[in-house]
Design a protein around this motif. Sequence first.
Motif, short mmCIF file in Angstrom:
data_model
loop_
_atom_site.label_atom_id
_atom_site.label_comp_id
_atom_site.label_asym_id
_atom_site.label_seq_id
_atom_site.Cartn_x
_atom_site.Cartn_y
_atom_site.Cartn_z
N ILE A 72 0.86 -0.81 -0.10
CA ILE A 72 -0.33 0.14 -0.13
C ILE A 72 0.73 1.05 -0.09
N SER A 73 1.83 1.09 0.84
CA SER A 73 2.65 2.20 0.88
C SER A 73 3.48 2.51 -0.77
N SER A 74 3.45 1.09 -0.79
CA SER A 74 4.75 1.94 -2.13
C SER A 74 4.04 1.96 -3.95
N GLY A 75 2.61 1.30 -3.39
CA GLY A 75 1.79 1.41 -5.17
C GLY A 75 0.14 1.98 -4.67
N GLY A 76 -0.40 1.70 -2.87
CA GLY A 76 -1.46 1.91 -3.17
C GLY A 76 -2.17 0.92 -3.00
N LEU A 77 -3.71 1.59 -2.80
CA LEU A 77 -4.03 0.49 -2.15
C LEU A 77 -4.54 -0.67 -3.62
N ASP A 78 -5.06 -0.32 -4.26
CA ASP A 78 -5.36 -0.92 -6.02
C ASP A 78 -3.75 -1.79 -6.28
N TYR A 79 -2.94 -1.02 -6.14
CA TYR A 79 -1.74 -2.43 -6.68
C TYR A 79 -0.94 -3.09 -5.39
N ALA A 80 -1.43 -3.00 -3.57
CA ALA A 80 -1.77 -3.73 -2.80
C ALA A 80 -2.62 -5.36 -3.08
N ARG A 81 -3.58 -4.53 -3.58
CA ARG A 81 -4.70 -5.66 -3.44
C ARG A 81 -4.12 -6.68 -5.12
N GLU A 82 -3.84 -6.16 -6.18
CA GLU A 82 -3.47 -6.99 -7.25
C GLU A 82 -1.90 -7.58 -6.51
N VAL A 83 -1.13 -7.60 -6.28
CA VAL A 83 0.40 -8.19 -5.87
C VAL A 83 -0.64 -9.26 -4.84
N LEU A 84 -1.19 -8.85 -4.04
CA LEU A 84 -1.59 -10.00 -2.62
C LEU A 84 -2.72 -11.28 -3.84
N GLU A 85 -3.41 -10.86 -4.42
CA GLU A 85 -4.37 -11.82 -5.56
C GLU A 85 -3.54 -12.83 -6.21
N LYS A 86 -1.76 -12.26 -6.73
CA LYS A 86 -1.57 -13.13 -8.06
C LYS A 86 -0.73 -14.13 -6.64
N ALA A 87 -0.19 -13.30 -5.43
CA ALA A 87 0.06 -14.06 -4.06
C ALA A 87 0.02 -15.08 -3.72
#
Length: 336
Positions: A72-87
């Motif tokens: 979230i700190s690096s790229g915002g909420l949408d980025y965090a959700r995208e990365v976590l979904e892939k992982a």
Amino acid sequence: MYQSNELTTKQKAAILLITLGPDLSAEIFKYLREDEIEKLTLEIASQRKVSQEQKSKVIAEFHEMALAKEYISSGGLDYAREVLEKALGSDKAIAIINRLTSSLQIRPFDFARKTDPAQLLNFIQNEHPQTIALIMAYLQPEQSGIILSSLPPDRQVDVAKRIATMDRTSPDVLKDVERILERKLSSLVTQDFTAAGGVDSIVEVLNRVDRTTERTIIENLEIQNPELAEEIKRRMFVFEDIVMLDDRSLQLVLREIESKDLALALKASSAEVGEKVYKNMSKRASEMLKEEIEYMGPVRIRDVEEAQQKIVNVIRRLEESGEIVVARGKGDEIIA
């Protein structure tokens, strides 16, 4: 024994600290309030038996939450959700984000903290001082320091005073100011009133501006609001900042301090501070000081803080008289 899905947040925190061990837990306690330490200590004491399975699940959840916060700190909420979904998959990613956003208050102006301060300055320098103060209160101190240094002197004082006296701002006002910056972050703004600004906030900023800017603001505040100016000056340099002094300056400071006060001050200081002080004393003097600390026994936190404040007052007095230089923002670099 509690099942993993039945644990409260406080119980999970206690299990995490038990798992990390006393040394790491003690380091974490340094960043907690007294009431938080008390509650966690009681919770740790009430844990009769913690299974390895519970420890593993709590550690795994903590790791996931820490990763999500970093994303979230690096790229915002949408980025965090995208990365976590892939992982981890969609369901688990959503669960983690929901847990995090329910307990973590995501600060407004997240986009601004990733923006070059020079660009921000061009955009906000003609705004009302209260608007500038509100935006700067949510920026990184380094960004705010650059912006404050670049404002005209009269505006520097006005904006600094407004940051220092700022308390709470309603979500509606925050949303309006964010619209001025032409970005929609309403989804990240909670419905509760959001705290920002205050004396600590302006101190963080002033510690990063050049000495001329700092002096201009402090001198004007001493006329307009002496109590506020004194409170800011008191917090501008804390005892741990002694590591920023050059050796010559520190040696001058040490000549002004009584051995008892120095021993008390170092009793609860970091190893880095102790090493800095010992390095600037004679071998015999440092050995005597270490012995005095060793045989001192338990001391009250209040006594330690008073001794540290005495030393800070000496540093400020020597700095104001020009006998030493305390490096702060740009322009304060020392030329030999």
